[in-house]
Motif scaffolding. Structure first.
Motif, PDB file in Angstrom:
ATOM      1  N   ILE A 286     -59.012  -0.241 -15.474  1.00 11.64           N
ATOM      2  CA  ILE A 286     -58.250  -1.136 -14.590  1.00 11.64           C
ATOM      3  C   ILE A 286     -56.859  -1.386 -15.144  1.00 11.64           C
ATOM      4  O   ILE A 286     -55.866  -1.327 -14.414  1.00 11.64           O
ATOM      5  N   TYR A 287     -56.777  -1.649 -16.453  1.00  5.68           N
ATOM      6  CA  TYR A 287     -55.467  -1.927 -17.055  1.00  5.68           C
ATOM      7  C   TYR A 287     -54.554  -0.712 -16.978  1.00  5.68           C
ATOM      8  O   TYR A 287     -53.367  -0.830 -16.673  1.00  5.68           O
ATOM      9  N   SER A 288     -55.101   0.472 -17.219  1.00  6.99           N
ATOM     10  CA  SER A 288     -54.287   1.693 -17.143  1.00  6.99           C
ATOM     11  C   SER A 288     -53.822   1.952 -15.715  1.00  6.99           C
ATOM     12  O   SER A 288     -52.697   2.414 -15.504  1.00  6.99           O
ATOM     13  N   ALA A 289     -54.668   1.652 -14.734  1.00  2.00           N
ATOM     14  CA  ALA A 289     -54.256   1.806 -13.337  1.00  2.00           C
ATOM     15  C   ALA A 289     -53.125   0.832 -12.994  1.00  2.00           C
ATOM     16  O   ALA A 289     -52.200   1.172 -12.261  1.00  2.00           O
ATOM     17  N   LEU A 290     -53.176  -0.361 -13.556  1.00  2.00           N
ATOM     18  CA  LEU A 290     -52.123  -1.344 -13.290  1.00  2.00           C
ATOM     19  C   LEU A 290     -50.796  -0.963 -13.937  1.00  2.00           C
ATOM     20  O   LEU A 290     -49.732  -1.153 -13.337  1.00  2.00           O
ATOM     21  N   ILE A 291     -50.845  -0.427 -15.155  1.00  2.00           N
ATOM     22  CA  ILE A 291     -49.574  -0.106 -15.821  1.00  2.00           C
ATOM     23  C   ILE A 291     -48.955   1.181 -15.302  1.00  2.00           C
ATOM     24  O   ILE A 291     -47.838   1.519 -15.696  1.00  2.00           O
ATOM     25  N   LEU A 292     -49.646   1.879 -14.417  1.00  2.00           N
ATOM     26  CA  LEU A 292     -49.027   3.051 -13.789  1.00  2.00           C
ATOM     27  C   LEU A 292     -47.737   2.668 -13.070  1.00  2.00           C
ATOM     28  O   LEU A 292     -46.840   3.491 -12.908  1.00  2.00           O
ATOM     29  N   LEU A 293     -47.632   1.425 -12.636  1.00  2.00           N
ATOM     30  CA  LEU A 293     -46.464   0.956 -11.894  1.00  2.00           C
ATOM     31  C   LEU A 293     -45.254   0.690 -12.788  1.00  2.00           C
ATOM     32  O   LEU A 293     -44.151   0.496 -12.285  1.00  2.00           O
TER      33      LEU A 293
ATOM     34  N   LEU B 154     -61.124  -6.345 -28.713  1.00  2.00           N
ATOM     35  CA  LEU B 154     -61.079  -7.748 -28.286  1.00  2.00           C
ATOM     36  C   LEU B 154     -59.705  -8.374 -28.518  1.00  2.00           C
ATOM     37  O   LEU B 154     -59.191  -9.081 -27.652  1.00  2.00           O
ATOM     38  N   VAL B 155     -59.118  -8.110 -29.678  1.00  2.00           N
ATOM     39  CA  VAL B 155     -57.776  -8.646 -29.974  1.00  2.00           C
ATOM     40  C   VAL B 155     -56.756  -8.062 -28.999  1.00  2.00           C
ATOM     41  O   VAL B 155     -55.919  -8.780 -28.446  1.00  2.00           O
ATOM     42  N   GLY B 156     -56.838  -6.760 -28.757  1.00  2.00           N
ATOM     43  CA  GLY B 156     -55.916  -6.113 -27.826  1.00  2.00           C
ATOM     44  C   GLY B 156     -56.051  -6.654 -26.421  1.00  2.00           C
ATOM     45  O   GLY B 156     -55.055  -6.888 -25.726  1.00  2.00           O
ATOM     46  N   ALA B 157     -57.291  -6.880 -25.982  1.00  2.00           N
ATOM     47  CA  ALA B 157     -57.507  -7.424 -24.635  1.00  2.00           C
ATOM     48  C   ALA B 157     -56.947  -8.836 -24.525  1.00  2.00           C
ATOM     49  O   ALA B 157     -56.334  -9.193 -23.508  1.00  2.00           O
ATOM     50  N   CYS B 158     -57.143  -9.639 -25.553  1.00  2.00           N
ATOM     51  CA  CYS B 158     -56.615 -11.016 -25.524  1.00  2.00           C
ATOM     52  C   CYS B 158     -55.086 -11.036 -25.546  1.00  2.00           C
ATOM     53  O   CYS B 158     -54.465 -11.864 -24.873  1.00  2.00           O
ATOM     54  N   LEU B 159     -54.492 -10.144 -26.312  1.00  2.00           N
ATOM     55  CA  LEU B 159     -53.029 -10.119 -26.406  1.00  2.00           C
ATOM     56  C   LEU B 159     -52.361  -9.633 -25.119  1.00  2.00           C
ATOM     57  O   LEU B 159     -51.156  -9.798 -24.955  1.00  2.00           O
ATOM     58  N   GLN B 160     -53.122  -9.069 -24.199  1.00  2.00           N
ATOM     59  CA  GLN B 160     -52.542  -8.650 -22.922  1.00  2.00           C
ATOM     60  C   GLN B 160     -52.128  -9.851 -22.088  1.00  2.00           C
ATOM     61  O   GLN B 160     -51.395  -9.716 -21.113  1.00  2.00           O
ATOM     62  N   LEU B 161     -52.570 -11.033 -22.470  1.00  2.00           N
ATOM     63  CA  LEU B 161     -52.173 -12.261 -21.772  1.00  2.00           C
ATOM     64  C   LEU B 161     -50.842 -12.807 -22.291  1.00  2.00           C
ATOM     65  O   LEU B 161     -50.371 -13.824 -21.791  1.00  2.00           O
TER      66      LEU B 161
END
Length: 135
Positions: A95-102, A9-16
Protein backbone atom coordinates in the motif's frame (compact mmCIF):
# COMPACT_ATOMS: atom_id res chain seq x y z
CA UNK A 1 12.47 -9.69 18.73
CA UNK A 2 14.22 -10.03 15.40
CA UNK A 3 16.24 -7.14 14.03
CA UNK A 4 14.15 -7.02 10.83
CA UNK A 5 10.92 -6.71 12.80
CA UNK A 6 12.33 -3.83 14.83
CA UNK A 7 13.39 -2.00 11.66
CA UNK A 8 9.97 -2.65 10.10
CA UNK A 9 8.07 -1.32 13.13
CA UNK A 10 10.32 1.73 13.56
CA UNK A 11 10.13 2.47 9.83
CA UNK A 12 6.35 2.16 9.80
CA UNK A 13 6.01 4.50 12.79
CA UNK A 14 8.37 7.07 11.29
CA UNK A 15 6.15 7.31 8.20
CA UNK A 16 3.89 9.49 10.35
CA UNK A 17 6.66 12.13 10.60
CA UNK A 18 5.24 14.50 7.96
CA UNK A 19 1.82 14.35 9.60
CA UNK A 20 3.24 15.43 12.95
CA UNK A 21 5.41 18.06 11.23
CA UNK A 22 2.38 19.64 9.59
CA UNK A 23 0.41 19.47 12.85
CA UNK A 24 3.19 21.23 14.78
CA UNK A 25 3.50 23.78 11.97
CA UNK A 26 -0.21 24.58 12.11
CA UNK A 27 -0.11 24.93 15.90
CA UNK A 28 2.91 27.25 15.64
CA UNK A 29 1.14 29.40 13.05
CA UNK A 30 -1.92 29.62 15.29
CA UNK A 31 0.39 30.69 18.11
CA UNK A 32 1.90 33.35 15.86
CA UNK A 33 -1.54 34.69 14.94
CA UNK A 34 -2.46 34.83 18.63
CA UNK A 35 0.72 36.83 19.31
CA UNK A 36 -0.18 39.19 16.47
CA UNK A 37 -3.70 39.64 17.88
CA UNK A 38 -2.11 40.76 21.15
CA UNK A 39 -0.63 43.68 19.19
CA UNK A 40 -3.59 45.93 19.96
CA UNK A 41 -3.85 44.87 23.59
CA UNK A 42 -0.19 45.22 24.53
CA UNK A 43 0.81 48.07 22.27
CA UNK A 44 3.27 45.95 20.30
CA UNK A 45 4.16 42.40 19.37
CA UNK A 46 7.01 40.59 21.04
CA UNK A 47 9.26 39.96 18.08
CA UNK A 48 11.08 37.07 19.73
CA UNK A 49 7.88 35.10 20.39
CA UNK A 50 6.61 35.75 16.86
CA UNK A 51 9.99 34.80 15.43
CA UNK A 52 10.02 31.57 17.46
CA UNK A 53 6.57 30.64 16.14
CA UNK A 54 7.71 31.19 12.56
CA UNK A 55 10.90 29.16 13.02
CA UNK A 56 8.92 26.26 14.50
CA UNK A 57 6.37 26.52 11.68
CA UNK A 58 9.15 26.29 9.08
CA UNK A 59 11.34 23.60 10.65
CA UNK A 60 8.67 21.17 11.90
CA UNK A 61 7.67 19.86 8.44
CA UNK A 62 11.34 19.60 7.49
CA UNK A 63 12.07 17.45 10.54
CA UNK A 64 8.97 15.38 9.81
CA UNK A 65 10.21 14.69 6.28
CA UNK A 66 13.65 13.81 7.62
CA UNK A 67 12.04 11.29 9.98
CA UNK A 68 10.03 9.96 7.06
CA UNK A 69 13.17 9.39 4.98
CA UNK A 70 14.94 7.64 7.86
CA UNK A 71 11.84 5.49 8.34
CA UNK A 72 11.77 4.53 4.67
CA UNK A 73 15.43 3.51 4.87
CA UNK A 74 14.51 1.33 7.87
CA UNK A 75 11.67 -0.25 5.87
CA UNK A 76 13.97 -0.98 2.93
CA UNK A 77 16.59 -2.41 5.30
CA UNK A 78 13.98 -4.70 6.85
CA UNK A 79 12.75 -5.79 3.42
CA UNK A 80 15.99 -6.27 1.50
CA UNK A 81 18.78 -6.80 4.06
CA UNK A 82 17.06 -8.43 7.04
CA UNK A 83 14.53 -10.17 4.78
CA UNK A 84 11.78 -9.64 7.35
CA UNK A 85 8.62 -11.43 6.27
CA UNK A 86 5.20 -10.99 7.87
CA UNK A 87 1.73 -10.60 6.35
CA UNK A 88 1.22 -7.11 7.85
CA UNK A 89 4.56 -6.01 6.44
CA UNK A 90 3.64 -7.25 2.97
CA UNK A 91 0.42 -5.23 2.96
CA UNK A 92 2.05 -2.17 4.51
CA UNK A 93 4.81 -2.11 1.90
CA UNK A 94 2.39 -2.81 -0.95
CA UNK A 95 0.00 0.00 0.00
CA UNK A 96 2.76 2.44 0.92
CA UNK A 97 4.67 1.76 -2.31
CA UNK A 98 1.49 2.28 -4.33
CA UNK A 99 0.96 5.62 -2.60
CA UNK A 100 4.49 6.90 -3.17
CA UNK A 101 4.19 6.18 -6.89
CA UNK A 102 2.66 9.67 -7.07
CA UNK A 103 5.82 11.33 -5.71
CA UNK A 104 7.71 11.64 -8.98
CA UNK A 105 10.51 10.99 -9.79
CA UNK A 106 12.17 9.38 -6.74
CA UNK A 107 8.96 8.04 -5.19
CA UNK A 108 7.87 6.60 -8.50
CA UNK A 109 11.13 4.73 -8.97
CA UNK A 110 11.24 3.46 -5.37
CA UNK A 111 7.57 2.47 -5.48
CA UNK A 112 8.02 0.50 -8.70
CA UNK A 113 11.17 -1.23 -7.42
CA UNK A 114 9.49 -2.32 -4.18
CA UNK A 115 6.29 -3.44 -5.91
CA UNK A 116 8.19 -5.41 -8.55
CA UNK A 117 10.20 -7.07 -5.78
CA UNK A 118 7.43 -7.72 -3.27
CA UNK A 119 4.40 -8.84 -5.29
CA UNK A 120 5.99 -11.98 -6.84
CA UNK A 121 7.27 -12.92 -3.36
CA UNK A 122 3.91 -12.78 -1.61
CA UNK A 123 4.23 -16.46 -0.67
CA UNK A 124 7.32 -15.68 1.40
CA UNK A 125 5.26 -13.38 3.61
CA UNK A 126 2.57 -16.02 4.11
CA UNK A 127 4.97 -18.98 4.02
CA UNK A 128 4.10 -20.64 7.34
CA UNK A 129 0.36 -20.42 6.80
CA UNK A 130 0.47 -21.85 3.26
CA UNK A 131 2.53 -24.83 4.45
CA UNK A 132 0.03 -25.52 7.26
CA UNK A 133 -2.98 -25.34 4.97
CA UNK A 134 -1.36 -27.71 2.43
CA UNK A 135 -0.85 -30.43 5.08
Amino acid sequence: MKKGKIFALVGACLQLGPLFGILVSILAMIGGVIHMSDFDNLGGVSESSLEFSMVVALYAPLLGLLGNMIGYICLLFALFVSRYRAPWFFWFMTIYSALILLLAPVGTVLGIVVLVYIIPRKEEFYGRRSHLSAA
